[in-house]
Design a protein around this motif. Structure first.
Motif, PDB file in Angstrom:
ATOM      1  N   ASN A   1       0.831  -1.188   0.000  1.00 22.95           N
ATOM      2  CA  ASN A   1       0.000   0.000   0.000  1.00 22.95           C
ATOM      3  C   ASN A   1       0.874   1.250   0.000  1.00 22.95           C
ATOM      4  OD1 ASN A   1      -2.410  -1.407  -0.015  1.00 22.95           O
ATOM      5  ND2 ASN A   1      -2.560  -1.465   2.215  1.00 22.95           N
ATOM      6  N   PHE A   2       0.217   2.409   0.014  1.00 27.31           N
ATOM      7  CA  PHE A   2       0.922   3.672  -0.139  1.00 27.31           C
ATOM      8  C   PHE A   2       1.972   3.888   0.956  1.00 27.31           C
ATOM      9  CE2 PHE A   2       1.142   8.181   1.130  1.00 27.31           C
ATOM     10  CZ  PHE A   2       1.720   8.707  -0.012  1.00 27.31           C
ATOM     11  N   ILE A   3       1.595   3.743   2.216  1.00 26.18           N
ATOM     12  CA  ILE A   3       2.525   4.070   3.296  1.00 26.18           C
ATOM     13  C   ILE A   3       3.771   3.188   3.281  1.00 26.18           C
ATOM     14  CG2 ILE A   3       2.823   4.106   5.807  1.00 26.18           C
ATOM     15  CD1 ILE A   3       0.008   5.156   6.070  1.00 26.18           C
ATOM     16  N   PRO A   4       3.640   1.842   3.255  1.00 24.45           N
ATOM     17  CA  PRO A   4       4.874   1.045   3.177  1.00 24.45           C
ATOM     18  C   PRO A   4       5.638   1.269   1.873  1.00 24.45           C
ATOM     19  CG  PRO A   4       2.930  -0.360   2.975  1.00 24.45           C
ATOM     20  CD  PRO A   4       2.453   0.978   3.403  1.00 24.45           C
ATOM     21  N   GLY A   5       4.925   1.580   0.795  1.00 20.89           N
ATOM     22  CA  GLY A   5       5.601   1.855  -0.470  1.00 20.89           C
ATOM     23  C   GLY A   5       6.446   3.110  -0.388  1.00 20.89           C
ATOM     24  N   ILE A   6       5.880   4.167   0.216  1.00 21.99           N
ATOM     25  CA  ILE A   6       6.623   5.414   0.383  1.00 21.99           C
ATOM     26  C   ILE A   6       7.811   5.218   1.321  1.00 21.99           C
ATOM     27  CG2 ILE A   6       6.495   7.740   1.357  1.00 21.99           C
ATOM     28  CD1 ILE A   6       5.271   7.522  -1.382  1.00 21.99           C
ATOM     29  N   LEU A   7       7.605   4.458   2.389  1.00 17.29           N
ATOM     30  CA  LEU A   7       8.709   4.177   3.309  1.00 17.29           C
ATOM     31  C   LEU A   7       9.815   3.398   2.607  1.00 17.29           C
ATOM     32  CD1 LEU A   7       6.760   3.285   6.585  1.00 17.29           C
ATOM     33  CD2 LEU A   7       7.922   5.424   5.997  1.00 17.29           C
ATOM     34  N   ALA A   8       9.416   2.497   1.711  1.00 15.26           N
ATOM     35  CA  ALA A   8      10.415   1.756   0.933  1.00 15.26           C
ATOM     36  C   ALA A   8      11.224   2.714   0.060  1.00 15.26           C
ATOM     37  CB  ALA A   8       9.732   0.701   0.067  1.00 15.26           C
ATOM     38  N   GLY A   9      10.541   3.704  -0.516  1.00 12.41           N
ATOM     39  CA  GLY A   9      11.253   4.713  -1.296  1.00 12.41           C
ATOM     40  C   GLY A   9      12.236   5.492  -0.446  1.00 12.41           C
ATOM     41  N   GLY A  10      11.823   5.829   0.785  1.00 10.94           N
ATOM     42  CA  GLY A  10      12.721   6.532   1.693  1.00 10.94           C
ATOM     43  C   GLY A  10      13.926   5.692   2.070  1.00 10.94           C
ATOM     44  N   ILE A  11      13.697   4.398   2.306  1.00 12.12           N
ATOM     45  CA  ILE A  11      14.808   3.491   2.629  1.00 12.12           C
ATOM     46  C   ILE A  11      15.757   3.374   1.442  1.00 12.12           C
ATOM     47  CG2 ILE A  11      15.409   1.094   3.153  1.00 12.12           C
ATOM     48  CD1 ILE A  11      12.774   0.966   4.759  1.00 12.12           C
ATOM     49  N   GLY A  12      15.175   3.259   0.237  1.00 14.22           N
ATOM     50  CA  GLY A  12      16.001   3.191  -0.967  1.00 14.22           C
ATOM     51  C   GLY A  12      16.850   4.437  -1.135  1.00 14.22           C
ATOM     52  N   GLY A  13      16.236   5.608  -0.897  1.00 14.58           N
ATOM     53  CA  GLY A  13      16.988   6.849  -0.987  1.00 14.58           C
ATOM     54  C   GLY A  13      18.071   6.928   0.074  1.00 14.58           C
ATOM     55  N   GLY A  14      17.779   6.437   1.293  1.00 16.75           N
ATOM     56  CA  GLY A  14      18.772   6.431   2.358  1.00 16.75           C
ATOM     57  C   GLY A  14      19.957   5.546   2.035  1.00 16.75           C
ATOM     58  N   ILE A  15      19.684   4.380   1.446  1.00 16.54           N
ATOM     59  CA  ILE A  15      20.774   3.477   1.045  1.00 16.54           C
ATOM     60  C   ILE A  15      21.623   4.135  -0.039  1.00 16.54           C
ATOM     61  CG2 ILE A  15      21.306   1.275  -0.083  1.00 16.54           C
ATOM     62  CD1 ILE A  15      18.819   0.131   1.318  1.00 16.54           C
ATOM     63  N   ALA A  16      20.958   4.790  -0.998  1.00 14.07           N
ATOM     64  CA  ALA A  16      21.697   5.501  -2.042  1.00 14.07           C
ATOM     65  C   ALA A  16      22.560   6.599  -1.419  1.00 14.07           C
ATOM     66  CB  ALA A  16      20.722   6.096  -3.057  1.00 14.07           C
ATOM     67  N   GLY A  17      22.009   7.288  -0.405  1.00 10.92           N
ATOM     68  CA  GLY A  17      22.775   8.314   0.280  1.00 10.92           C
ATOM     69  C   GLY A  17      24.003   7.739   0.968  1.00 10.92           C
ATOM     70  N   PHE A  18      23.842   6.580   1.573  1.00 13.39           N
ATOM     71  CA  PHE A  18      24.973   5.921   2.232  1.00 13.39           C
ATOM     72  C   PHE A  18      26.071   5.581   1.224  1.00 13.39           C
ATOM     73  CE2 PHE A  18      27.094   1.955   3.463  1.00 13.39           C
ATOM     74  CZ  PHE A  18      27.656   2.333   4.675  1.00 13.39           C
ATOM     75  N   LEU A  19      25.662   5.032   0.069  1.00  8.33           N
ATOM     76  CA  LEU A  19      26.645   4.639  -0.948  1.00  8.33           C
ATOM     77  C   LEU A  19      27.355   5.848  -1.542  1.00  8.33           C
ATOM     78  CD1 LEU A  19      24.605   1.840  -2.778  1.00  8.33           C
ATOM     79  CD2 LEU A  19      26.453   1.568  -1.112  1.00  8.33           C
ATOM     80  N   VAL A  20      26.636   6.949  -1.703  1.00  8.90           N
ATOM     81  CA  VAL A  20      27.264   8.171  -2.222  1.00  8.90           C
ATOM     82  C   VAL A  20      28.134   8.810  -1.153  1.00  8.90           C
ATOM     83  CG1 VAL A  20      26.800  10.508  -3.057  1.00  8.90           C
ATOM     84  CG2 VAL A  20      25.437   8.600  -3.907  1.00  8.90           C
ATOM     85  N   GLY A  21      27.738   8.674   0.110  1.00  5.66           N
ATOM     86  CA  GLY A  21      28.485   9.291   1.195  1.00  5.66           C
ATOM     87  C   GLY A  21      29.858   8.683   1.428  1.00  5.66           C
ATOM     88  N   ILE A  22      30.036   7.424   1.073  1.00  6.64           N
ATOM     89  CA  ILE A  22      31.328   6.759   1.289  1.00  6.64           C
ATOM     90  C   ILE A  22      32.455   7.441   0.515  1.00  6.64           C
ATOM     91  CG2 ILE A  22      32.620   4.618   0.950  1.00  6.64           C
ATOM     92  CD1 ILE A  22      30.069   3.100   1.665  1.00  6.64           C
ATOM     93  N   PRO A  23      32.315   7.636  -0.818  1.00  2.04           N
ATOM     94  CA  PRO A  23      33.405   8.363  -1.502  1.00  2.04           C
ATOM     95  C   PRO A  23      33.531   9.816  -1.059  1.00  2.04           C
ATOM     96  CG  PRO A  23      31.557   7.968  -2.997  1.00  2.04           C
ATOM     97  CD  PRO A  23      31.316   7.151  -1.773  1.00  2.04           C
ATOM     98  N   ALA A  24      32.443  10.388  -0.513  1.00  7.34           N
ATOM     99  CA  ALA A  24      32.496  11.778  -0.040  1.00  7.34           C
ATOM    100  C   ALA A  24      33.413  11.936   1.163  1.00  7.34           C
ATOM    101  CB  ALA A  24      31.094  12.260   0.308  1.00  7.34           C
ATOM    102  N   LEU A  25      33.794  10.825   1.796  1.00  7.51           N
ATOM    103  CA  LEU A  25      34.751  10.892   2.902  1.00  7.51           C
ATOM    104  C   LEU A  25      36.168  11.158   2.401  1.00  7.51           C
ATOM    105  CD1 LEU A  25      33.548   7.837   5.054  1.00  7.51           C
ATOM    106  CD2 LEU A  25      33.040  10.266   5.418  1.00  7.51           C
ATOM    107  N   ARG A  26      36.405  10.846   1.130  1.00  5.39           N
ATOM    108  CA  ARG A  26      37.753  10.954   0.569  1.00  5.39           C
ATOM    109  C   ARG A  26      37.920  12.146  -0.364  1.00  5.39           C
ATOM    110  NH1 ARG A  26      41.396   7.771   3.310  1.00  5.39           N
ATOM    111  NH2 ARG A  26      40.438   5.763   3.804  1.00  5.39           N
ATOM    112  N   ILE A  27      36.844  12.529  -1.049  1.00 11.15           N
ATOM    113  CA  ILE A  27      36.963  13.591  -2.046  1.00 11.15           C
ATOM    114  C   ILE A  27      36.102  14.780  -1.647  1.00 11.15           C
ATOM    115  CG2 ILE A  27      37.546  12.043  -3.937  1.00 11.15           C
ATOM    116  CD1 ILE A  27      34.656  12.058  -4.792  1.00 11.15           C
TER     117      ILE A  27
END
Length: 333
Positions: free
Chosen positions: A95-121
């Motif tokens: 449904n809408f609420i778990p679907g939106i939360l899944a989108g937020g989790i997906g965005g958070g994971i993407a943020g984590f992956l982008v944040g790793i190289p940001a520690l070096r550059i």
């Protein structure tokens, strides 16, 4: 030194009585926002929903640009990941609420992956890497086969909430308003907490923060995850509003709009992020029936703000209205 100069959120606030005023204003604003669509037609209700979405998008972007002070342009990547993850989840039966939360989790994971190289550059290298991340993800959307349906995009199922389908624009607006208020409230509280102050401290001087024993790498990663999750939620809402998403929706044009909203609103400004989203969503729609004028007014607004009000709307008002600066920049009252 920080990568982006932004106003400090450490200014003081007045007496305790003055602290009650914004709460009253906030309640009245939310009530007014809930009543707004009653006087609008279906098209402007759609635009009003888009404004709510871009408030979250702009604030999420500002967490990295303004509060953390990093030239990180992965915002459109977080936006697209949130939209696609939420759509795939809802097509899978959520449904809408778990679907939106899944989108937020997906965005958070993407943020984590982008944040790793940001520690070096830093600086322009980080800008190029994060820009490339957005384009790489758009390529994956196009070549994702049956998962993303390529260039034709994905159909988004009707919003389902508590067993009911929400198909009207006014219904979507009210649901989005609740989500937006919740996300803004949580983010504002985080910005005003020790976590938010730590993120700003890293921006101001990483070497001093390290000397004080702060785990600066952890706060950098946290800011990226936080930004990605917020923008990912907005991406899921965006998908539900449009009813169909395509890779073209998450390109450089979208990123330019996000960046413009942050700059007009003001770097490191909570309320400025909201103003920037409202203004730069409303102007193009208001001028849509006047070919060419939309681009002219949009460009002139950016030039005027960057030339005469470089601190943005939030910084301008916060620096000139007594007792408001701390609130405009998410400080502790």
């Amino acid at each position: 030194m920080s990568d982006i100069s932004s106003p400090s959120p450490r200014a003081g606030i007045g007496a305790d009585a003055s602290n009650d005023i914004p709460r009253v204003v906030l309640v009245l604003t939310v009530v007014g926002a809930a009543l707004v669509p009653l006087g609008l037609n279906e098209y402007w209700r759609f635009v009003a929903s888009m404004m709510l979405i871009y408030m979250l998008v702009t604030l999420g972007f500002n967490i990295l640009l303004g509060y953390l002070g990093q030239l990180a342009f992965a915002n459109v990547a977080f936006f697209g990941v949130g939209a696609y993850v939420a759509t795939i989840a809802m097509n899978g039966g959520l449904n809408f609420i778990p679907g939106i939360l899944a989108g937020g989790i997906g965005g958070g994971i993407a943020g984590f992956l982008v944040g790793i190289p940001a520690l070096r550059i830093r600086n322009y290298q980080l800008a190029i890497v994060t820009l490339a991340t957005g384009e790489l993800l758009r390529w994956l959307y196009i070549h994702g086969g049956s998962i993303t349906q390529g260039s034709s995009g994905l159909e988004v199922p009707a919003m389902k909430l508590a067993g009911y389908q929400i198909t009207t624009e006014i219904g979507k607006y009210w649901v989005f308003l609740v989500f937006t208020v919740l996300c803004l409230t949580v983010t504002r509280n985080l910005l005003r907490s020790s976590v938010g102050r730590a993120v700003v401290a890293v921006r101001e001087s990483e070497s001093v923060s390290l000397g004080l024993g702060m785990r600066t790498a952890g706060f950098r990663i946290l800011a990226f995850v936080w930004s990605g999750a917020l923008v990912g939620v907005a991406g899921g809402m965006y998908a539900c509003l449009l009813g169909r998403i395509t890779p073209e929706s998450f390109g450089l044009t979208q990123l330019l709009a996000h960046f413009s909203m942050v700059m007009v609103g003001g770097l490191g400004s909570f309320v400025g992020s909201i103003f920037g989203a409202l203004l730069l969503t409303a102007i193009p729609e208001t001028l849509r029936n006047f070919p060419g004028l939309e681009e002219i007014v949009f460009s002139l607004l950016l030039i005027i703000v960057l030339r005469f009000v470089p601190e943005g709307i939030g910084g301008f008002l916060g620096g000139r209205i007594s007792g408001l600066r701390d609130r405009f920049f998410g400080g502790k009252s």
